[in-house]
Design a protein around this motif. Structure first.
Motif, PDB file in Angstrom:
ATOM      1  N   ALA A  66      17.081  11.738  25.954  1.00 28.36           N
ATOM      2  CA  ALA A  66      18.243  11.153  26.640  1.00 28.36           C
ATOM      3  C   ALA A  66      19.495  11.998  26.452  1.00 28.36           C
ATOM      4  O   ALA A  66      20.341  12.086  27.354  1.00 28.36           O
ATOM      5  N   MET A  67      19.629  12.648  25.307  1.00 29.41           N
ATOM      6  CA  MET A  67      20.826  13.440  25.026  1.00 29.41           C
ATOM      7  C   MET A  67      20.754  14.855  25.589  1.00 29.41           C
ATOM      8  O   MET A  67      21.788  15.527  25.670  1.00 29.41           O
ATOM      9  N   THR A  68      19.559  15.296  25.967  1.00 32.01           N
ATOM     10  CA  THR A  68      19.413  16.659  26.494  1.00 32.01           C
ATOM     11  C   THR A  68      19.109  16.698  27.986  1.00 32.01           C
ATOM     12  O   THR A  68      19.373  17.708  28.642  1.00 32.01           O
ATOM     13  N   ALA A  69      18.565  15.606  28.541  1.00 34.36           N
ATOM     14  CA  ALA A  69      18.228  15.607  29.968  1.00 34.36           C
ATOM     15  C   ALA A  69      19.476  15.632  30.842  1.00 34.36           C
ATOM     16  O   ALA A  69      19.448  16.140  31.963  1.00 34.36           O
ATOM     17  N   VAL A  70      20.557  15.075  30.348  1.00 37.13           N
ATOM     18  CA  VAL A  70      21.837  15.061  31.060  1.00 37.13           C
ATOM     19  C   VAL A  70      22.916  15.505  30.073  1.00 37.13           C
ATOM     20  O   VAL A  70      22.694  15.462  28.858  1.00 37.13           O
ATOM     21  N   PRO A  71      24.081  15.933  30.564  1.00 32.29           N
ATOM     22  CA  PRO A  71      25.173  16.337  29.641  1.00 32.29           C
ATOM     23  C   PRO A  71      25.770  15.137  28.919  1.00 32.29           C
ATOM     24  O   PRO A  71      26.899  14.706  29.209  1.00 32.29           O
ATOM     25  N   PHE A  72      25.026  14.583  27.975  1.00 33.74           N
ATOM     26  CA  PHE A  72      25.423  13.350  27.310  1.00 33.74           C
ATOM     27  C   PHE A  72      26.717  13.528  26.521  1.00 33.74           C
ATOM     28  O   PHE A  72      27.558  12.627  26.480  1.00 33.74           O
ATOM     29  N   GLY A  73      26.860  14.680  25.881  1.00 33.59           N
ATOM     30  CA  GLY A  73      28.087  14.920  25.126  1.00 33.59           C
ATOM     31  C   GLY A  73      29.317  14.903  26.006  1.00 33.59           C
ATOM     32  O   GLY A  73      30.376  14.392  25.622  1.00 33.59           O
ATOM     33  N   ARG A  74      29.194  15.473  27.222  1.00 33.39           N
ATOM     34  CA  ARG A  74      30.321  15.464  28.161  1.00 33.39           C
ATOM     35  C   ARG A  74      30.620  14.053  28.639  1.00 33.39           C
ATOM     36  O   ARG A  74      31.786  13.662  28.761  1.00 33.39           O
ATOM     37  N   PHE A  75      29.568  13.262  28.876  1.00 30.65           N
ATOM     38  CA  PHE A  75      29.770  11.863  29.263  1.00 30.65           C
ATOM     39  C   PHE A  75      30.513  11.105  28.163  1.00 30.65           C
ATOM     40  O   PHE A  75      31.422  10.321  28.448  1.00 30.65           O
ATOM     41  N   PHE A  76      30.108  11.339  26.924  1.00 32.20           N
ATOM     42  CA  PHE A  76      30.740  10.653  25.796  1.00 32.20           C
ATOM     43  C   PHE A  76      32.213  11.037  25.683  1.00 32.20           C
ATOM     44  O   PHE A  76      33.072  10.174  25.449  1.00 32.20           O
ATOM     45  N   LEU A 115      24.216   7.002  32.872  1.00 34.15           N
ATOM     46  CA  LEU A 115      22.905   6.370  32.804  1.00 34.15           C
ATOM     47  C   LEU A 115      22.213   6.388  34.155  1.00 34.15           C
ATOM     48  O   LEU A 115      20.981   6.515  34.233  1.00 34.15           O
ATOM     49  N   THR A 116      22.970   6.260  35.232  1.00 39.90           N
ATOM     50  CA  THR A 116      22.383   6.365  36.568  1.00 39.90           C
ATOM     51  C   THR A 116      21.836   7.760  36.805  1.00 39.90           C
ATOM     52  O   THR A 116      20.742   7.929  37.357  1.00 39.90           O
TER      53      THR A 116
END
Length: 299
Positions: A83-93, A250-251
């Motif tokens: 979940a943290m690597t499939a999308v730019p999760f850090g940027r979302f956070f 999440l979408t």
């Protein structure tokens, strides 16, 4: 001839006879009217969250099956890494943190100053303005989405963080709650400060705000949660991944992982989204009841 025995008085005149604290009637009433509704409400709220957390540790076959099991076979942490690597999760956070901190700070500050003006500042049509705030409190926020989009897009705010923040800076709920609390404050304190030469600005931030901590913390908590979980407006005003917030991300995660087929990854992403809100709630929850109680009455 002996005197008659005194009659034992069981209740005062005019007062109903109450059952004993541990009588069967009292216990049945307490369980039926108290514990059972509380238990049902708790299960309705807690079970979906518990299922989400447990599903984040499961594998896809454990979820997509007719043999439903509550507990996972093992604590599988791969979904969190995906979940943290499939999308730019850090940027979302980071985007969610900026939007929440800046938006909540401005929102709460405006609510404090507006409520103070409605209570302690004399100006024409003050009651009319308060009625308009109450009307805004009753109108669903979805009604203003289209006008806000036209306005923000016309100002060049599409795909910008300030475009996400700007339309939600006014809070009718926070203004209403703080106004009701400010009306309960003793006027003698502010009158003494005014005699000492303190202006409105000094009276607000050095007297009113310090003694209104629980109410302000309640407004801050509600504002932080609403800003962090806001989905519709950030989804409409942004279409670039580097400017998306966590709920919108999440979408994107759902679309990148087979349209929702990989449920453990989606559940892990949802858990990561709600953890910061739970931390903030744990820090401020002791102020909620006190803050709502302080704003419930007015002199």
């Amino acid at each position: 001839m002996s005197a008659p025995a005194p009659v034992e008085v069981t209740a005062r005149a005019g007062e109903p006879i109450r059952p004993r604290a541990f009588s069967s009637k009292n216990l049945v009433a307490t369980i039926t009217a108290g514990y059972i509704p509380l238990l049902v409400a708790t299960l309705i709220v807690a079970l979906p969250l518990l299922w989400m957390v447990l599903s984040s540790f499961k594998t896809a076959p454990e979820i997509i099956t007719t043999d439903i099991k509550l507990l996972p076979k093992s604590l599988n942490l791969d979904s969190y890494g995906t979940a943290m690597t499939a999308v730019p999760f850090g940027r979302f956070f980071l985007n969610s943190t900026i939007v929440t901190v800046v938006g909540a700070l401005i929102k709460v500050s405006l609510a404090i100053m507006t409520a103070y003006a409605l209570v302690f500042v004399r100006f024409p049509f003050k009651n009319v303005l308060f009625i308009l705030i109450l009307v805004a409190l009753m109108v669903p926020s979805q009604v203003s989405i289209l006008p806000n989009y036209v306005l923000i897009a016309g100002m060049g705010g599409k795909n910008t963080l300030w475009g996400i923040i700007l339309p939600g800076l006014g809070t009718a709920f926070g203004t209403f709650l703080l106004r009701q609390h400010f009306m309960t404050l003793p006027g003698s304190i502010l009158e003494a400060a005014e005699i000492d030469g303190a202006g409105h600005w000094k009276r607000l931030w050095q007297i009113v705000v310090p003694i209104s901590g629980p109410s302000i913390a309640t407004v801050a908590l509600v504002t932080i949660v609403s800003e962090w979980n806001d989905y519709i407006w950030p989804l409409i005003i942004t279409d670039r991944p580097e400017l998306m917030t966590l709920p919108v991300g999440l979408t994107l995660l759902q679309n990148s992982e087979g349209g929702g087929a990989n449920w453990p990854i989606l559940m892990a992403g949802a858990v990561l989204v709600i953890i910061p809100v739970l931390v903030v709630f744990a820090m401020l929850q002791r102020y909620i009841v006190a803050g709502l109680t302080q704003g419930s009455t007015a002199n």
